[in-house]
Write an enzyme that holds these catalytic residues in place. Structure first.
Site, short mmCIF file in Angstrom:
data_model
loop_
_atom_site.label_atom_id
_atom_site.label_comp_id
_atom_site.label_asym_id
_atom_site.label_seq_id
_atom_site.Cartn_x
_atom_site.Cartn_y
_atom_site.Cartn_z
N GLU A 182 0.56 -1.37 -0.22
CA GLU A 182 0.28 0.13 0.25
C GLU A 182 1.33 1.36 -0.04
O GLU A 182 0.39 2.25 1.32
CB GLU A 182 -1.29 0.08 1.07
CG GLU A 182 -1.89 -1.29 1.37
CD GLU A 182 -2.98 -1.68 2.65
OE1 GLU A 182 -2.21 -0.18 3.70
OE2 GLU A 182 -4.04 -2.28 2.24
N ASN A 202 2.42 -5.60 -2.84
CA ASN A 202 1.00 -5.48 -2.19
C ASN A 202 0.41 -4.41 -2.26
O ASN A 202 0.48 -3.25 -1.89
CB ASN A 202 0.76 -5.92 -1.58
CG ASN A 202 -0.68 -6.78 -0.90
OD1 ASN A 202 -1.60 -7.47 -2.22
ND2 ASN A 202 -0.78 -7.21 -0.10
N HIS A 211 -10.20 -6.57 -1.58
CA HIS A 211 -11.46 -6.03 -0.62
C HIS A 211 -12.53 -5.88 -1.02
O HIS A 211 -12.12 -3.89 -1.66
CB HIS A 211 -10.53 -5.33 1.03
CG HIS A 211 -9.93 -6.00 1.56
ND1 HIS A 211 -9.41 -7.10 2.69
CD2 HIS A 211 -8.11 -5.67 1.32
CE1 HIS A 211 -8.83 -7.77 3.02
NE2 HIS A 211 -7.47 -6.31 2.76
N GLU A 246 -6.08 -11.35 -1.01
CA GLU A 246 -6.63 -10.67 0.73
C GLU A 246 -8.41 -10.76 0.49
O GLU A 246 -8.80 -9.46 0.38
CB GLU A 246 -6.00 -9.17 1.34
CG GLU A 246 -4.82 -9.12 1.22
CD GLU A 246 -4.17 -8.11 2.01
OE1 GLU A 246 -5.37 -7.46 2.64
OE2 GLU A 246 -3.05 -7.70 2.37
C1 XIL Z 1 -5.66 -6.22 9.13
C2 XIL Z 1 -5.49 -7.06 9.60
O1 XIL Z 1 -6.80 -8.16 9.23
C3 XIL Z 1 -6.45 -7.12 11.12
O2 XIL Z 1 -6.48 -7.66 12.39
C4 XIL Z 1 -4.84 -5.19 11.67
O3 XIL Z 1 -5.99 -5.06 12.58
C5 XIL Z 1 -5.02 -4.81 10.77
O4 XIL Z 1 -4.57 -4.52 9.06
N1 XIL Z 1 -4.62 -4.63 3.88
C6 XIL Z 1 -3.34 -5.50 4.03
C7 XIL Z 1 -3.93 -6.46 5.54
O5 XIL Z 1 -1.90 -5.88 3.55
O6 XIL Z 1 -2.53 -6.50 6.06
C8 XIL Z 1 -4.63 -6.03 6.58
O7 XIL Z 1 -5.38 -6.57 7.75
C9 XIL Z 1 -6.14 -5.13 5.64
C10 XIL Z 1 -6.09 -4.26 4.84
#
Ligand code: XIL
Length: 510
Positions: free
Chosen positions: A320, A363, A399, A429
């Protein structure tokens, strides 16, 4: 069992070479070692703990026969035995109420001195001994009838309990038995009809984000090992947990995940080395110069990548780095602010130096279909390749929401342009969030979205893996991160497969 138990992995327990200690501040501190140690118990047995002086009132050995499910007391079968103000206290919970059944037996510890506390199950009785002499007994409501036992401690406010030794014993002339195992070494039963079997038929990896503390839940571990051939740590390989102090590293939880993966013939994605989140205060609040931060990051990448060398499929080296919102410039971040934009290229070069074989990924989120964010991701990775930065793949997080996900056509087009750069693509993810409460039609809509996106990935030979961000709706990050939404994964809160599961399974079969 002090050493075998990996107590160093249990939060709120401190360890040194001679003992483990549990301290409580203003509230009771109950710790249960659910990840490092589990005992299978049959027949009569006893657990012995050598407590280090001074043994304070308000300190207990905790033996759990069944973990809770839901509220902290719901389904919990737990026995606490220790020192109270008026003697040896025996408290137990049978899973139907938060209130304990409590008994006290007169006992005065001889100060100073360690004492041996022994808690035995003898037929249908729980019998307590101190230094070998019986102090009291209660009848056993079947606390350990599930055949297993987790060890823990419970410490009252402002107290400390130190334990020098922990052991189990069985009578020599009986059919009793105690064996040690760890939840993270469980081997799940396999099924021909599972997701991973279907995916393997297509040379594809299907995975999930995992939380090692959940591996002690049998249904969670069984589902994970049966359905998936790939896992990623939801949090445990991030900066804060792996690098908790200056020059201090901790791989407890991550090592447990890798052990589980190896026991279950699964691959592992590394996530993530460089991110603007999950940074510890010692770093972000420390008075470090740019040079200091460059060397901290270099040391982090070098140490972490070398620790896992040979065990991972890939690393999300940078996560990110592009902003979440338009105009999708650089993500504001501690790394960028202190080092400058070159931190991205540096991270990839250091990762490659530390491990020449692991696949290195960039990523990001929100750039899965076509649009300004995905153009920004494309431009970033293209620029890296042009500069000769070692980059093997891109993760398109995925997501998405049932009320607005990119279309499979847009995703296919994006996959195609990334593949043309020679990059491997993972969808690492995925979750499809649903406004709460879910309905039959939102679950059906979710299944359609999963089906379309899995199909788009399978149709591109460079798209090699898809992971969901969690296993069950009971443990998903979605309700916390997107209030009003939930039900985003393939398995419901009871770990039952949802329509989305059937959709993914049938996509693999086509
Ligand atoms: C999230 C986890 O799911 C949570 O438990 C934590 O508090 C914060 O991170 N993108 C990502 C992940 O790359 O690492 C994130 O995971 C969700 C969004």
């Amino acid at each position: 069992m002090i050493e075998a138990g990996r107590w160093d992995c249990v939060p709120a327990v401190t360890t040194d070479s001679t003992k483990i200690s549990i301290t409580a501040d203003s509230t009771y501190n109950t710790v249960i070692n659910t990840s490092g140690l589990r005992l299978a118990v049959q027949g009569d047995f006893s657990m012995l703990a050598t407590l280090s002086p001074p043994v304070n009132a308000g300190t207990f050995l905790t033996l759990v026969g069944t973990l809770n499910s839901g509220d902290w007391w719901y389904g919990l079968k737990r026995l606490d035995v220790g020192l109270g103000a008026a003697g040896i206290v025996v408290n137990y919970w049978t899973g139907s109420s938060p209130d304990a059944r409590a008994s006290t037996f007169p006992f005065l510890p001889a100060h100073p001195g360690a004492f041996d506390l022994e808690v035995a199950r003898i037929a249908r009785q729980i019998v307590v001994f101190v230094d070998g002499a019986e102090v009291g007994r209660v009848s056993d409501p079947g606390l350990f009838d599930a055949g297993q036992l987790y060890l823990g401690f419970n410490v009252a406010p402002q107290r400390t309990l130190s334990v020098l030794a922990l052991a189990a014993a069985v009578p020599s002339d009986s059919a009793s038995n105690v064996t040690l195992s760890a939840a993270f070494l469980r081997v799940a039963a396999r099924a021909d009809t599972a997701l991973r079997n279907r995916a393997e038929g297509r040379g594809f990896l299907v995975g999930a984000a995992v939380n090692p503390s959940l591996l002690s839940r049998d249904s969670y571990a069984e589902t994970l090992g049966r359905e998936f051939n790939l896992l990623v740590a939801e949090n445990d390989m991030k900066f804060a947990p792996t690098h908790p102090g200056p020059g201090r590293y901790n791989f407890c939880a991550a090592d447990q995940l890798i052990a589980f993966a190896q026991a279950n013939d699964m691959q592992v994605r590394g996530h993530t080395l460089v991110w603007h989140q999950s940074l510890p205060a010692w770093l972000t609040k420390g008075a470090y110069s740019r040079d200091d931060v460059v060397s901290i990051l270099h040391d982090h990448i070098d140490t972490v990548v070398k620790h896992f060398k040979g065990k991972l499929l890939s690393w999300d080296v940078v996560n990110e780095a592009i902003a979440y919102s338009p105009p999708y410039g650089p993500q504001p971040s501690f790394w960028r602010d202190t080092i400058g934009p070159e931190y991205v290229d540096m991270a990839f070069r250091w990762a490659r130096e530390a491990d020449p074989d692991v696949k290195l990924f960039y990523n990001d989120t929100g750039g899965e279909g076509l649009g300004a964010k995905s153009d920004a991701v494309y431009n970033l990775v293209k620029g890296m390749l042009d500069r000769g930065v070692p980059l093997d793949g891109v993760g398109l997080q995925m997501h998405v929401s049932v009320t607005g996900a990119p279309t499979p056509a847009a995703i296919s087009a994006n996959l195609q342009r990334l593949a043309q750069l020679g990059l491997t693509i993972h969808i690492p993810e995925m979750d499809v969030r649903i406004p709460s409460p879910q309905t039959a039609s939102s679950l059906a809509g979710q299944a359609t979205i999963y089906r379309g996106i899995v199909a788009a990935c399978l149709a591109n030979s460079k798209c090699e893996a898809l992971l969901t961000w969690g296993v069950s709706d009971a443990n998903s990050w979605i309700p916390g991160a997107y209030p009003g939404f939930g039900s985003a994964l393939l398995f419901d809160e009871q770990l039952q497969p949802k329509p989305a599961y059937q959709a993914v399974l049938s996509s693999f079969e086509q």
